[in-house]
Scaffold this motif. Sequence first.
Motif, mmCIF file in Angstrom:
data_model
loop_
_atom_site.group_PDB
_atom_site.id
_atom_site.type_symbol
_atom_site.label_atom_id
_atom_site.label_comp_id
_atom_site.label_asym_id
_atom_site.label_seq_id
_atom_site.Cartn_x
_atom_site.Cartn_y
_atom_site.Cartn_z
ATOM 1 N N TYR A 95 0.799 -1.211 0.000
ATOM 2 C CA TYR A 95 0.000 0.000 0.000
ATOM 3 C C TYR A 95 0.841 1.274 0.000
ATOM 4 C CZ TYR A 95 -4.294 -2.689 0.906
ATOM 5 O OH TYR A 95 -5.358 -3.541 0.806
ATOM 6 N N ALA A 98 2.206 1.816 -3.304
ATOM 7 C CA ALA A 98 1.142 2.144 -4.256
ATOM 8 C C ALA A 98 0.785 3.631 -4.236
ATOM 9 C CB ALA A 98 -0.099 1.301 -3.974
ATOM 10 N N GLN A 102 0.577 5.355 -7.798
ATOM 11 C CA GLN A 102 -0.596 6.100 -8.258
ATOM 12 C C GLN A 102 -0.205 7.524 -8.658
ATOM 13 O OE1 GLN A 102 -5.048 5.937 -6.734
ATOM 14 N NE2 GLN A 102 -3.836 7.186 -5.358
ATOM 15 N N PHE A 114 -0.815 -2.582 -8.891
ATOM 16 C CA PHE A 114 -1.030 -2.602 -7.437
ATOM 17 C C PHE A 114 -0.960 -4.057 -6.980
ATOM 18 C CE2 PHE A 114 -4.451 -2.403 -3.928
ATOM 19 C CZ PHE A 114 -3.492 -2.265 -2.933
ATOM 20 N N PHE A 149 -6.752 2.609 -5.380
ATOM 21 C CA PHE A 149 -5.750 1.746 -6.015
ATOM 22 C C PHE A 149 -6.420 0.723 -6.934
ATOM 23 C CE2 PHE A 149 -2.972 2.290 -1.962
ATOM 24 C CZ PHE A 149 -2.575 3.546 -2.390
ATOM 25 N N SER A 153 -5.388 1.407 -10.801
ATOM 26 C CA SER A 153 -4.350 0.481 -11.257
ATOM 27 C C SER A 153 -4.738 -0.149 -12.585
ATOM 28 C CB SER A 153 -4.095 -0.607 -10.215
ATOM 29 O OG SER A 153 -5.259 -1.384 -9.993
ATOM 30 N N THR A 156 -4.485 -5.142 -10.740
ATOM 31 C CA THR A 156 -4.344 -5.414 -9.311
ATOM 32 C C THR A 156 -3.969 -6.886 -9.162
ATOM 33 O OG1 THR A 156 -5.876 -3.716 -8.492
ATOM 34 C CG2 THR A 156 -5.603 -5.674 -7.128
#
Length: 396
Positions: A95, A98, A102, A114, A149, A153, A156
């Motif tokens: 996270y 990410a 992002q 992600f 996310f 993304s 994922t």
Amino acid sequence: MTDSLGQSQVISYLEKIAKKGVDYHLISFEKPEVFEKKRPLVEARIKDSSIVWHPLPYTKKPPVLSTLKDINRGWAKIKELQKEAPFDIVHCRGYIAAILGQRMKKHWNTRFIFDMRGWWPDEKLESGFWNSPVYKPVYAYFKSLERQFFKSSDVTVSLTYAGKDEIVSKGWKGADGIGVIPTCVDFSIFRAFSEDTRTKVRTALKIPLNAKVLLYSGSLGGNYKLEDFVEVYKAFRAVAPEGYFLILSKTEPEPVLQFLEQSGVDKAHIVITSADYNEVYQYIHASDVGLIIYSITYSVIGRSPTKLGEYWAGGIPAISLKGVGDLDLIMDKYPQGGILVNSLNQEELKDAFSKLLNSELVDREYLRASAIDYFDVRMGVEFYVGIYNKLCEQTI
């Protein structure tokens, strides 16, 4: 990258993917207390590869503010590297990474992966680390980021099909945009069972060669409650009165031993030690059953226990609770891989151990073949290369 997981779940992938024509710039945050000691190991592994490593110092305190500091430091490094050569893809493991991924997508339209590695905000909350009211807005913030996310993304990645099903069922992302790959095992490091290794390790640890050994490899505390270890150990010793509990963990041993002793278990038959990533297989060879244990909470849908594939690689079955990630599906597919119990009820645990400790029922070759079939790191390599190729085609 100087942690065991960094070496097993990042470097093991990247060094193999790099051979397929991928150029990496790897940004990681390293704990100062282990960085200098383990840095040469990482550098040696990537020396002749197309991986350029940019280790940055990890800061832990004060909470939240230290994370913001690391994010800013990471962004400064990204901007510096982006000037040299724009990146095609940013692959974010977790996270915090990410957040930066992002941001790269927003600024430069970089393809963004992600790779969530479990349901991190929920793991923090359920483990007690974010139990204070102070962390309530922190949890809410990261859950809102999580939705972003999923949405922003290009791909994922979930460790489990159970996690993918949750994302799709809640409408957070379509199934086509989610890939699933479990935590994988490098079988050049996790070697096939050796009787000589078993004897050597048991002799060094002063464990009798004929004793039954229950192994736990991993962290202690948080979602790995010591009270649960007590229940499992009691049932194990009821079935194997002369058995030993071998705990392989970086956790400070004394508080753990003190807790177990206060809980009425025999401390003399508990061995707590630690090992480098490339030595773990030796302790698996010295054992008879591997333990996987998590508190059954919401976040376990995303759990893919690294240790299951490692236990099987070394020829030992596993015991775990039902409902952890995809374990129910995996055990259905490989029925000799171990036993899943409904609860930590003593009678159910004792029945499971009675079966698992019957050496005539353990087929080490079957277990290793099962591990290779489901957890081989080469499958992970092909999985990620496939994603990279697809995203680069879209870029073109």
